[in-house]
Design an enzyme around this catalytic site. Sequence first.
Site: not given
Lengths: 431, 416
Positions: A69, A72-73, A145
């Site tokens: 993840h 991905e950022h 997040e």
Amino acid sequence: MELLYKKSDATGEELYYGTHTSGLKIFIIPKKGYSNNYAIFGTRYGSVDSEFVVPGDKTVTKVPDGIAHYLEHKMFDQPDNSNVFDKFSKYGANANAFTSFNMTAYLFSATSNIEENVETLLDYVQSPYFTDETVSKEQGIIGQEIRMYADNGGWKVFFNLLNCLYHNHPVKKEIAGTVESISKITPELLYGCYNTFYNLSNMAIVIVGDVDPQKMVQTVCHNIKKSEPFSEDIKRVYAKDEPDTVVKPYIEQKLSVSTPLFMIGYKDTDTGYTGQKLLKKSIEIKILLQMLFGKSSAVYKQLYYSGLINQNFSTDYTMQPDYAFASIEGESKNPKEVYEAIKAQIERVQSEGLSEDDYNRIKKVLWGKHIRSQNDVDEIGTEFIQLQLMGIDYFDYYDVYSKITFDDVNNRFITFFENSRSALSVVNPVE
Amino acid sequence: MNNINLIYVPMNKLKTTTVGVYIHRELNKDDVSKNAILPYILKQGSSLAKTPEEFSKYLENLYGAALKAGVVKFGNDQVLRFEAETISDKYAPCGERLTNDLVRLILSVIFEPVTQDGGFLKSVVDIEKNNLKTRILSEMNDKRTYAMHRCIEEMCAGEAYAISANGTIDGIDKFDEKSLYDYYKEAIVSSVIDIYVCGDADTDSIRALIDDTVSGIDFKPAKITATELHTSDSDVKFTVDKMDVTQGKLSMGFRTGISPSDKDYFALMVFNSVFGAGAHSKLFNNVREKLSLAYYASSALVKPKGVMVVNAGIEFLNYQKAYDETLAQLEEIKSGNISDLEYNSSIQSIVNTLTSYSDLPEQLHNFMAGEKVYGTNYDIEHLKSEILKVTKDDICRVAQGIALDTVYFLKGKVEE
């Protein structure tokens, strides 16, 4: 690259497809008359892939949880310091990305400039650029997040359930990791993961819209950077023998919600398939979930009329080749009573058998759902790539669906629904 | 005469046909809870499907057609909304006329409810009262939306728009199965009812079904309630709520002074996009990307009220930083600092969204219903052409008129 073509007679959907020498699988689904175009570029790499053997290596590489993840950022940072969102915005596209258990995907939807946007998509996902400074900047954003999800009852009830169902399998871990685990992520680790999982032979791109398939494939091929496909698979190290049993039948957590939220899970132990076999299993279980707990079922009626559930009551089946589970979720003032009723329904059907009338009616529902999913370019594109990355051809749906019989569903019921392999997760309000 | 408008939008490229029914009521304290419960009660039994079980089986036999009931508000207009979707007839494996069967069910749900002794069924009303209570109370579950609603509630205190479309707990105890049925009988003949059909349908036969159903009903004149802009000349209001949460939610409400019929409406839409609607916006690039304060920081318009709300999820301790940065970014626009990229991306983004409605039936009828309620009735092409005319000067001028009105902060019970 050879471009192949097929068409589903049952739905009229068409597909152009092929594999580039880099190993990238390319799929174009033309949708005549649509304004919206959608492209999704994904890798079979998600939160469960924290331990793996790089092709050519002999030893296992272990990386911090949440790194897929995080990566991905960080794909949005570019070597020339340009902003990816700016490029998409300039061409009117809405760009996004997401990481799930088994996939990371980069996507956009746009009503114009589709070729320019496809170029941008391919370019940035093939241009990793990580520095100490850019990597540490993201700690704050992803930290927020993670906190946002920590307050989200629906999210917590789901992950708590997975922690009841799974002893070892990494599907039980939060996708974004923890504030602690992500603090260990470095540019070197990100490059290591990138060079392994973003090899184009581990990826696919799906483009849906009113496009010229030949031209679109050319655009894709022109924008593929030099890349050698792996000659062997990436070995993924999952659980060392995930037992068939659940860890515990019950878990609860308190959060600031108004009504208790619940999720009941049934662990699927008949795993290890891909392709049509996996697709067939998933259709059978989805039919069963509707027959047993759908809005026309006896147990739904009983629960709704006794005020134990409300309109927020639904079922789902999550599957991958190596793990799968069914879930039933909702809100209730007494989740334990709902759980007992669900288990009793299973036992009743175990002794009385399934109704063939129900089966015939519910099988139609699945067909309607499949047709409806083809309305929306986003929906068909996302579903297509998800299935593709688990070895399933979306265009096999009709074939597999039409061959399923009442006997198949009966047999699936007998092997799948076992109350001893179920668990209940509850999020209760704080007093 | 009747109050029913049938609006057909052919979308033959789709494989489904969608029906959206909008029953327009005035949003007010007395009726809000009755309006909020009615769609759910009507779904529980009608002439065609007398029980929820029959209702579900009816839909399942239509290849799992969907029929959702709910309630929304467009300004001071509270809408009882039914949204239905079926695969289009040409995809029905045995040549069934699915759309007609679906419309028949919708009409029976709206006009022919199951009754007993001059009221709805008591058992049904009691259950749905409980479900409505749960819905009202569970508004707090999604903290992001909750914070925005609380901000609007504080901002518009005393105005109809402050009332939640879900109704109030107090209101639920003020009716029973009989008085609610009396209210329904009056409401159904005195409301504007819009039926949007998008997809591939035979409108003549749908119209015939409607006429057949309502031929015996005496309709009364009906209109859609107008909405007033939010205005205020008092100081900025500050409100803090505390809950057991780990992330703070900041919500800042602004007055824009611009209504949908205003000539600056288009510029306001572009302003909002530059300011906080998307990855190209100032809030995203500064509050999130530059300062790493939030995972999300965005702005949204409440068009009929002339209100804009900024939302961000932040650490409790970063309240002042996020507040200051939001106002600093507004000042940037006021002083004309809008880059070409921000300007072009905003226009493109709005045009892209509007264009995409032609593939998305639910969004399309929601858009059309909004335009009707606002009294503007802009079609998509007109709106697009007006958006394309907006200049940076227009955006700057609109920004000058925007004023902070109310600040809401949801924070934890324990300070970190």
